[in-house]
Design an enzyme around this catalytic site. Structure first.
Site, PDB file in Angstrom:
ATOM      1  N   ASN A  45       0.867  -1.040   0.058  1.00  0.00           N
ATOM      2  CA  ASN A  45       0.002   0.128   0.024  1.00  0.00           C
ATOM      3  C   ASN A  45       0.848   1.201  -0.055  1.00  0.00           C
ATOM      4  O   ASN A  45       1.975   1.319   0.563  1.00  0.00           O
ATOM      5  CB  ASN A  45      -1.020   0.149   1.075  1.00  0.00           C
ATOM      6  CG  ASN A  45      -0.352   0.143   2.403  1.00  0.00           C
ATOM      7  OD1 ASN A  45       0.639  -0.753   2.864  1.00  0.00           O
ATOM      8  ND2 ASN A  45      -0.776   0.837   3.640  1.00  0.00           N
ATOM      9  N   ILE A  46       0.342   2.499  -0.735  1.00  0.00           N
ATOM     10  CA  ILE A  46       1.037   3.732  -0.834  1.00  0.00           C
ATOM     11  C   ILE A  46       0.283   4.627  -0.176  1.00  0.00           C
ATOM     12  O   ILE A  46      -1.010   4.893  -1.105  1.00  0.00           O
ATOM     13  CB  ILE A  46       1.605   3.720  -2.308  1.00  0.00           C
ATOM     14  CG1 ILE A  46       2.607   2.444  -2.477  1.00  0.00           C
ATOM     15  CG2 ILE A  46       2.266   5.112  -2.194  1.00  0.00           C
ATOM     16  CD1 ILE A  46       3.045   2.533  -4.005  1.00  0.00           C
ATOM     17  N   GLU A  47       0.160   5.267   0.562  1.00  0.00           N
ATOM     18  CA  GLU A  47      -0.523   6.242   1.110  1.00  0.00           C
ATOM     19  C   GLU A  47      -0.237   7.634   0.517  1.00  0.00           C
ATOM     20  O   GLU A  47       0.927   8.048   0.107  1.00  0.00           O
ATOM     21  CB  GLU A  47      -0.572   6.355   2.647  1.00  0.00           C
ATOM     22  CG  GLU A  47      -1.041   5.198   3.317  1.00  0.00           C
ATOM     23  CD  GLU A  47      -1.281   5.172   4.647  1.00  0.00           C
ATOM     24  OE1 GLU A  47      -2.019   4.360   5.474  1.00  0.00           O
ATOM     25  OE2 GLU A  47      -0.602   6.161   5.478  1.00  0.00           O
ATOM     26  N   CYS A  56      -4.117   0.713  -2.531  1.00  0.00           N
ATOM     27  CA  CYS A  56      -4.001  -0.305  -1.909  1.00  0.00           C
ATOM     28  C   CYS A  56      -3.057  -1.486  -2.495  1.00  0.00           C
ATOM     29  O   CYS A  56      -2.636  -1.318  -3.541  1.00  0.00           O
ATOM     30  CB  CYS A  56      -5.482  -1.333  -1.602  1.00  0.00           C
ATOM     31  SG  CYS A  56      -6.598  -0.348  -0.863  1.00  0.00           S
ATOM     32  N   GLU A  58      -3.191  -4.718  -2.976  1.00  0.00           N
ATOM     33  CA  GLU A  58      -3.664  -5.405  -4.096  1.00  0.00           C
ATOM     34  C   GLU A  58      -3.648  -4.974  -5.299  1.00  0.00           C
ATOM     35  O   GLU A  58      -3.320  -5.663  -6.346  1.00  0.00           O
ATOM     36  CB  GLU A  58      -5.150  -5.914  -3.722  1.00  0.00           C
ATOM     37  CG  GLU A  58      -5.206  -6.762  -2.228  1.00  0.00           C
ATOM     38  CD  GLU A  58      -5.640  -5.709  -1.101  1.00  0.00           C
ATOM     39  OE1 GLU A  58      -4.719  -4.758  -1.140  1.00  0.00           O
ATOM     40  OE2 GLU A  58      -6.238  -6.023  -0.087  1.00  0.00           O
ATOM     41  N   CYS A  94     -10.428  -4.658   0.605  1.00  0.00           N
ATOM     42  CA  CYS A  94     -11.634  -3.687   0.664  1.00  0.00           C
ATOM     43  C   CYS A  94     -12.255  -3.761  -0.957  1.00  0.00           C
ATOM     44  O   CYS A  94     -12.056  -4.530  -1.493  1.00  0.00           O
ATOM     45  CB  CYS A  94     -10.838  -2.300   0.402  1.00  0.00           C
ATOM     46  SG  CYS A  94     -10.433  -1.571  -1.097  1.00  0.00           S
ATOM     47  N   CYS A  97     -10.845  -2.879  -4.302  1.00  0.00           N
ATOM     48  CA  CYS A  97     -10.021  -3.929  -4.750  1.00  0.00           C
ATOM     49  C   CYS A  97     -10.752  -5.181  -5.133  1.00  0.00           C
ATOM     50  O   CYS A  97     -10.406  -5.825  -6.184  1.00  0.00           O
ATOM     51  CB  CYS A  97      -8.959  -4.509  -3.646  1.00  0.00           C
ATOM     52  SG  CYS A  97      -7.646  -3.461  -3.101  1.00  0.00           S
TER      53      CYS A  97
END
Length: 137
Positions: A45-47, A56, A58, A94, A97
């Site tokens: 994940n990359i915020e 996300c 995935e 989620c 995804c």
């Protein structure tokens, strides 16, 4: 057909978590996506500070595979938790995804998550029984 070792795929997802960029939530997630050709694509994940552009793990794995020309997928494993530690609770994908998975996978695509002690292995059809796809257009 390629067989899926849930525990081994989950271990690759746990390794992928190390690349997570999650300074805001502290939730680190890794994914390992198995293709029909036997390749495994990893994602983390990359915020983003504004949250909406956050991606996300995935989807990172799927998008990497898709840009490499892959279109046939067998399974994905997801490992998530707070600050790099395994989650004590279930950590399924989620809804966004799941929708991306529906675009590229059949209902029998396997979705695996766990924390080392407990592994959950479901089909995409079980996770998203009333999916929206190209047949709904």
């Amino acid at each position: 057909m390629i067989s899926v070792n849930s525990k081994a795929l989950l271990a690759l997802a746990e390794e992928a978590r190390l690349a997570s960029y999650s300074p805001y939530s502290g939730i680190t997630v890794g994914a390992a996506l198995l293709t029909a050709t036997g390749k495994v694509y990893r994602g983390a994940n990359i915020e983003n500070a504004s949250y909406t552009p956050t991606v996300c793990a995935e989807r990172v794995a799927f998008f990497k595979a898709i840009t490499d020309g892959e279109r046939d997928f067998i399974a994905i494993a997801i490992a998530g938790g707070e600050n790099g530690k395994p989650s004590k609770e279930d950590f399924p994908p989620c809804g966004v995804c799941r929708q991306v998975m529906t675009e590229f996978c059949k209902a029998d695509f396997r979705v695996i998550w766990g924390n080392g002690d407990k592994i959950t292995d479901k089909t995409l059809g079980e996770l998203l029984p009333f999916s929206f796809d190209k047949n709904n257009l």
